[in-house]
Design an enzyme around this catalytic site. Sequence first.
Site, PDB file in Angstrom:
ATOM      1  NE  ARG A 183      -3.933   0.078   1.837  1.00  0.00           N
ATOM      2  CZ  ARG A 183      -4.908   0.019   0.933  1.00  0.00           C
ATOM      3  NH1 ARG A 183      -5.113  -1.107   0.250  1.00  0.00           N
ATOM      4  NH2 ARG A 183      -5.665   1.074   0.698  1.00  0.00           N
ATOM      5  CG  LEU A 184       4.658   1.445   1.151  1.00  0.00           C
ATOM      6  CD1 LEU A 184       6.106   1.003   1.321  1.00  0.00           C
ATOM      7  CD2 LEU A 184       4.313   2.545   2.153  1.00  0.00           C
TER       8      LEU A 184
END
Length: 204
Positions: A183-184
């Site tokens: 989720r970066l």
Amino acid sequence: MPLDQPPATPFPLFEEWFADARRAEAADRPFSATAMTLSTLARAGSGWRPRSRVVLLKEWDERGFVFFTHTDSDKGRELAACPQAALVFHWPELERQIRVEGTAAPVTRAEVEAYHATRPRGSQLGAWASRQSRPIGDRAELEAAVALAEERFAAVEVPAPPHWGGFRVAPERMEFWQGRRSRLHDRLVYAVDGAGWTTELLAP
């Protein structure tokens, strides 16, 4: 092109991502590259209420993003009262999203008629028959209106109805979102600054 080395304007990047989405669509993936969520503002008492629906992108260039609709539909009336609009393209198969915020303005009548001429005849007749967003008693009422339109234009080309129009959303802010592991995600924002654009990266 990498989001940390962006072009001077958002349009080359939109063109690249949109082309990728159209290629994926052509490969029989179950989505429409041209589908975009349109959000408008509607009067609600003494304030405003956001309203959203999915429409289809029909044209785009550096002037903005175009969709067509009945001008007396909910979205048409809302944009006439408050032209601020937002669009979202979401292509989950590519882990990409583009947000557009800007001002909507009617397209020219010539653009409306040119687009109308490309529509299937059934859709042209439907534009005459449907009082979009207005209540109807039942399906039979709508089908009767279509039958009347078919009779009216039985021997001629179907012209664009006077209430059929389009809007161009001129972008003032655009955000490109690229999904990443853990989720970066990558987020790149363009914003109008005078005659040009500024860019900045956002944390996911």
